[in-house]
Design an enzyme around this catalytic site. Structure first.
Site, mmCIF file in Angstrom:
data_model
loop_
_atom_site.group_PDB
_atom_site.id
_atom_site.type_symbol
_atom_site.label_atom_id
_atom_site.label_comp_id
_atom_site.label_asym_id
_atom_site.label_seq_id
_atom_site.Cartn_x
_atom_site.Cartn_y
_atom_site.Cartn_z
ATOM 1 N N ARG A 1 -24.766 5.642 -0.878
ATOM 2 C CA ARG A 1 -23.582 5.935 -1.904
ATOM 3 C C ARG A 1 -22.244 4.997 -1.325
ATOM 4 O O ARG A 1 -21.500 5.071 -1.977
ATOM 5 C CB ARG A 1 -22.994 7.330 -1.584
ATOM 6 C CG ARG A 1 -22.984 7.721 -0.036
ATOM 7 C CD ARG A 1 -23.067 9.567 0.060
ATOM 8 N NE ARG A 1 -21.690 9.816 0.023
ATOM 9 C CZ ARG A 1 -21.431 11.100 -0.039
ATOM 10 N NH1 ARG A 1 -22.498 11.869 0.386
ATOM 11 N NH2 ARG A 1 -19.968 11.572 0.032
ATOM 12 N N GLU B 1 -28.621 18.996 -2.120
ATOM 13 C CA GLU B 1 -28.306 17.528 -2.240
ATOM 14 C C GLU B 1 -29.524 16.585 -1.662
ATOM 15 O O GLU B 1 -29.374 15.305 -1.895
ATOM 16 C CB GLU B 1 -27.075 17.075 -1.215
ATOM 17 C CG GLU B 1 -26.930 17.888 -0.014
ATOM 18 C CD GLU B 1 -25.584 17.582 0.752
ATOM 19 O OE1 GLU B 1 -24.693 16.995 0.388
ATOM 20 O OE2 GLU B 1 -25.492 18.246 1.836
ATOM 21 N N HIS C 1 0.866 -1.250 -0.001
ATOM 22 C CA HIS C 1 0.104 0.104 0.086
ATOM 23 C C HIS C 1 0.800 1.313 0.022
ATOM 24 O O HIS C 1 0.377 2.252 -0.541
ATOM 25 C CB HIS C 1 -1.087 -0.114 1.052
ATOM 26 C CG HIS C 1 -1.903 -1.106 1.292
ATOM 27 N ND1 HIS C 1 -2.681 -1.918 2.254
ATOM 28 C CD2 HIS C 1 -2.444 -1.422 -0.203
ATOM 29 C CE1 HIS C 1 -3.362 -2.746 1.517
ATOM 30 N NE2 HIS C 1 -3.434 -2.565 0.386
ATOM 31 N N ASP D 1 -24.476 13.007 -2.866
ATOM 32 C CA ASP D 1 -25.836 12.963 -2.039
ATOM 33 C C ASP D 1 -26.978 13.180 -2.934
ATOM 34 O O ASP D 1 -27.933 12.469 -2.730
ATOM 35 C CB ASP D 1 -25.897 13.847 -0.904
ATOM 36 C CG ASP D 1 -24.910 13.203 0.382
ATOM 37 O OD1 ASP D 1 -25.240 11.842 0.559
ATOM 38 O OD2 ASP D 1 -24.389 14.082 0.982
ATOM 39 N N CYS E 1 -20.148 20.949 -5.984
ATOM 40 C CA CYS E 1 -18.868 20.517 -5.216
ATOM 41 C C CYS E 1 -18.786 19.165 -5.045
ATOM 42 O O CYS E 1 -18.053 18.589 -4.270
ATOM 43 C CB CYS E 1 -18.988 21.358 -3.920
ATOM 44 S SG CYS E 1 -20.349 21.205 -2.793
HETATM 45 C C1 PEP Z 1 -21.896 15.858 -1.861
HETATM 46 O O1 PEP Z 1 -22.967 15.133 -1.133
HETATM 47 O O2 PEP Z 1 -21.783 15.660 -3.181
HETATM 48 C C2 PEP Z 1 -21.042 16.612 -0.924
HETATM 49 C C3 PEP Z 1 -20.120 17.253 -2.001
HETATM 50 O O3 PEP Z 1 -20.890 16.552 0.233
HETATM 51 P P1 PEP Z 1 -20.185 15.059 0.980
HETATM 52 O O4 PEP Z 1 -19.530 14.380 -0.156
HETATM 53 O O5 PEP Z 1 -19.323 15.839 1.984
HETATM 54 O O6 PEP Z 1 -21.514 14.458 1.427
HETATM 55 MG MG MG Z 2 -23.244 15.744 0.757
#
Ligand code: PEP
Ligand code: MG
Length: 845
Positions: free
Chosen positions: A736, A702, A465, A726, A773
């Site tokens: 996820r 989200e 690793h 999300d 993001c």
């Molecule tokens: C998302 O949900 O896309 C996000 C940027 O927040 P996190 O991944 O921290 O849940």
């Molecule tokens: Mg999120």
């Protein structure tokens, strides 16, 4: 999980001297009832013990039998314990086998293994055993069972169980830790206990270490077996899980090979010194050439003091240390996923699984029961099991031993902070070649490339690793150089050739110059790319998209800026809580936010308020356990319920804002407008109290409800940032974290894209800007699509920035808008992906 002190039959009540039993079943029921009477098990456990005899022989040998309940009846066990029946006349256990000592075991964990070891020793000491069978003293028996079992443990029987199937390992890298932890999960979920056999070696697949000790390589054939009425189903279910991993293992191997080949191509091959230099040969682990002065990291032989504590307290200390280390590993996994990618993060996932290994815990407990200190026992258990793994002479297992040491060190530091080993914390200024016996993945992941030019290790393997992480970090590395490496004096100048796997010693000035010229050429190419990275993402027709980075720590900001980030679009503050065992104070938080602002200068910083819950659990907050944490009190919902978390964070942020910078606050997991209104009101109260400047307040989109109602939320939010990770999870109803559905959790699904379009529309009605993001922002095609949908800010992992910028610079806005329109009209994610026209790729190249 830890053996209760009652596991030792210190109480005479748990040892019955001079008992009589009419039959084997009678004997089993008697010890069973003793366990019931002692409160170790619920009534009914005796039946389970009797049934177990039907599927497995519990006669150990030399007159000792160890009846215990069926695995599926472990729910009847209330606490670990044993009861002993001394049968001077004996009872026939099996034809030709007479039991004189019947040791009934109740164990929730595998702690009875410790008892087994002791019994094994007794069995080898016939005179002593005979004396115990004749003894009138229950304490003599109790004492014998409480003594050290230093003698070799009994060999596990190598027979297969009733229902068996064979499988030939077709994972290119063999059964390494990542698939092994998936096997372990499958075995734990199976309806019956399984056995995996390779030749004469057997493993309990519920134990990661036990599986790894098989040392399975590609091409090895194993027999998987199980007993009982559910045995066939258990084998089939387990085999299906084992086979499902094949495709991914093959893909991973191909990807790793491609990564090495690509890296080798970019850095060039074939540098040779012009003079005959002394050379130490090793194995190439991470490509590139590096020059530097050796910095030998002493193989810190850790001296862990043996400080015995009361067993109950010791158990609690170990539990606490394991719990805190698990939380630390969760943070590390999350952080590594976001910084280096999911496959590198899986390294730490496999390490975290080692924390639950029953062999490791059992051995630690055994040593504690024997009167040793917690830290000492843990260290011993880790060293012994890692030693067994290394001794098998299999490079894959040797690498796992390094993982075990690595995670073991974390637990030690959690048990006693003075035992934290800061081996690489004291690197000299300037670029050095880090020389060590081996480097742990944790050490490698946290190396500062500013201080380390290359790595050479005496041990290790190219698939370790640490090697994988060195490649991700772009650090040339050679492994398995041998012990001579460690004898190098501290100031030796060397050239590490990570392509050829060589370490050249004391190069002549001419060789140094030639190697330097080689390195410079490659650096010049990289620099040209870096110059491009810092150019803005402006399309050919002049439309600019703001490009930001997802960064959680001030010391990561310079790297993000070097990659071309124009600001930080997402600072996940829950990491401040996850990475440590306690809640950072308002002052500590303020210091971190100010450091972020200072690192960014005038560039924008969007700090997301705590998003705790879901996959980010913070043990020290002692939040109630939820059935469905992703659908529970998460993000804004928690903040609204916990002013003790919200207020200090807001105060720290507004205090930081008083010192300048371009700060925005963002709230996660907003579902309805009233949540935002309340949070905004609280922001304003705190701002006014502190007489701080107003800062923009935005929200994450989200939750599908928020996207659908974007127009209503836009009245109260200054900006939106879409969390596609999300949003995809909640829109497609796919957890996820579910690896089984990972390929289907595609953010390019038109349903997700439609929600993004709705968000942009709702925002535009109130003149708000929309960023993204989540992971989709860092995918060049995704970024192109998002731009076409009207998103004007993209925030991503720093390493993704150059490719995204290049893609956007090669496109024009009307084309991207047309692409977005076509994507929205597609029936599924696959068809959207198919729109990723090669022509667009070529222009971006
Ligand atoms: C998302 O949900 O896309 C996000 C940027 O927040 P996190 O991944 O921290 O849940
Ligand atoms: Mg999120």
């Amino acid at each position: 999980m830890l053996p209760n002190p009652a596991i030792l039959p210190e109480e005479a009540a748990l040892v019955r001297i001079g008992a009589q039993a009419g039959s084997k079943e009678d004997a089993i029921r008697q010890v069973g009832q003793m366990l019931v009477a002692a409160g170790c098990v619920a009534p009914g456990y005796e039946d389970s013990m009797v049934r177990r005899e039907g599927v497995a022989n519990t006669f150990l040998g030399a007159g000792v039998a160890i009846p215990h309940g069926l695995g599926e009846d472990k729910g009847l066990v209330r606490r670990d314990g044993i009861a002993v029946l001394q049968l001077r006349d004996g009872v026939e256990w099996n034809p030709g086998q007479t039991a004189h000592l019947v040791v009934g075991i109740a164990a929730n964990s595998d702690s009875h293994i410790a008892i087994l070891r002791r019994l094994t020793r007794l069995i080898q000491d016939e005179p002593r055993l005979s004396a115990l069978v004749a003894s009138d003293d229950p304490h003599a028996i109790a004492a014998a069972l409480g003594e050290d079992g230093a003698a070799p443990a009994a060999q596990a029987p190598v027979a297969d169980l009733a229902h068996a199937a064979q499988w030939t390992v077709d994972y290119p890298a063999g059964l390494h830790a990542r698939p092994a932890s998936a096997w372990m999960e499958a075995a734990r979920a199976a309806p019956a206990a399984l056995r995996v056999r390779h030749g004469a070696d057997c493993a309990d697949p519920k134990s990661l270490v036990s599986l790894l000790q098989l040392g399975l390589k590609c091409g090895d054939t194993v027999t998987i077996s199980a007993d009982g009425p559910q045995g066939r189903a258990a084998v089939d279910q387990f085999l299906a899980a084992v086979r499902r991993l094949t495709a991914r293992e093959k893909e991973d191997a191909a990807r790793a090979a491609a990564k090495v080949a690509a890296a080798a191509q970019t850095t060039g091959r074939g540098w040779q010194p012009e003079t005959a230099l002394t050379m130490l040969a090793g194995v190439a682990a991470s490509p590139g050439l590096a020059i530097g002065t050796v910095h030998v990291v002493a193989a810190a032989e850790l001296s862990v003091p043996d400080e015995p504590v009361d067993l109950g307290r010791g158990g609690a200390m170990l539990d606490d240390a394991l719990r805190r280390t698990r939380a630390q590993m969760t943070a590390l996994i999350d952080d590594t996923t976001r910084r280096l990618g999911a496959s590198d993060a899986a390294i730490f996932k496999a390490q975290a699984d080692l924390l639950d290994d029953t062999d490791l815990i059992t051995l630690t407990c055994q040593l504690m029961v024997e009167g040793h200190g917690v830290a000492w026992s843990w260290h011993q258990a880790v060293s012994r099991i890692a030693g067994q793994l290394s001794a098998l002479g299999n490079p894959v297992l040797a690498a796992r031993a390094a993982d075990l040491h690595d995670v073991g060190r974390r637990v030690l530091a959690a048990l006693d902070p003075t035992l934290a080993t800061g081996s690489i914390d004291t690197l000299p200024e300037g670029s050095c070649i880090l020389v060590a016996a081996d480097l742990s993945p944790s050490d490698t992941a946290t190396l500062d490339p500013e201080k380390v030019a290359g790595i050479a290790t005496a041990l290790g393997g190219p698939t370790s690793h640490s090697a994988i992480l060195a490649r991700t970090l772009g650090l040339p590395s050679v492994v398995a150089v041998g012990q001579d490496l460690l004898a190098l004096s501290a100031q030796t100048k060397v050239i590490v050739d990570g392509d050829a796997g060589r370490v050249w010693l004391d190069p002549t000035p001419a060789d140094l110059a030639c190697a330097q010229a080689w390195i410079d050429r490659i650096a010049a190419r990289r620099q040209a790319q870096e110059a491009e990275r810092s150019r803005p993402a402006v399309t050919t027709d002049g439309h600019q998209v703001a490009i930001a980075a997802n960064v959680n720590r001030p010391d990561s900001v310079p790297f993000a800026l070097a990659e071309g980030a124009e600001g930080v679009g997402l600072m996940r503050t829950e990491f401040l809580f996850l990475e440590r065992g306690d809640t950072p104070s308002e002052d500590e938080q303020e210091a971190i936010y100010r450091a972020m602002i200072a690192a960014l200068g005038d560039r924008p910083l969007i700090v997301r308020a705590l998003d705790i819950g879901g996959d980010k659990q913070v043990p020290h907050l002692d939040l109630p356990t939820e059935e469905n944490p992703f659908l529970g009190v998460r993000g804004a919902r928690l903040l609204l319920r916990r002013p003790d978390l919200l207020d200090p964070q807001l105060r720290a942020l507004y205090r930081a804002a008083k010192h300048g910078g371009d700060l925005s606050i963002m709230f996660p997991m907003i579902t309805s407008a009233w949540e935002l209104e309340r949070l905004r009101a609280r922001c304003e109260e705190i701002r006014a109290e502190l007489d701080a400047p107003a800062v923009p307040i935005g929200i994450m989109i989200e939750v599908p409800a928020a996207a659908v109602q974007a127009h209503a939320l836009a009245q109260h939010a200054d900006f939106f940032s879409i969390g596609t990770n999300d949003l995809t999870q909640y829109t497609l109803a796919i957890d996820r974290q579910n690896p089984e559905l990972a390929a289907e959790a595609d953010s390019l699904h038109p349903a997700v894209l439609r929600l993004i379009a709705l968000t942009v529309e709702g925002a535009a009605a109130h003149g708000r800007w929309v960023g993204v993001c989540g992971g989709l922002a860092g995918d060049p095609f995704g970024a192109a699509l998002l731009t076409g949908l009207g998103v004007t800010e993209l925030s991503m992992t720093p390493r993704d920035i150059p490719a995204v910028k290049a893609r956007l610079r090669a496109a024009n806005l009307p084309d991207l808008q047309d692409l977005a329109r076509r994507a929205l009209a597609q029936p599924g994610a696959a068809q959207v992906r198919a729109l990723d026209a090669p022509a667009l790729d070529e222009r971006a190249a």
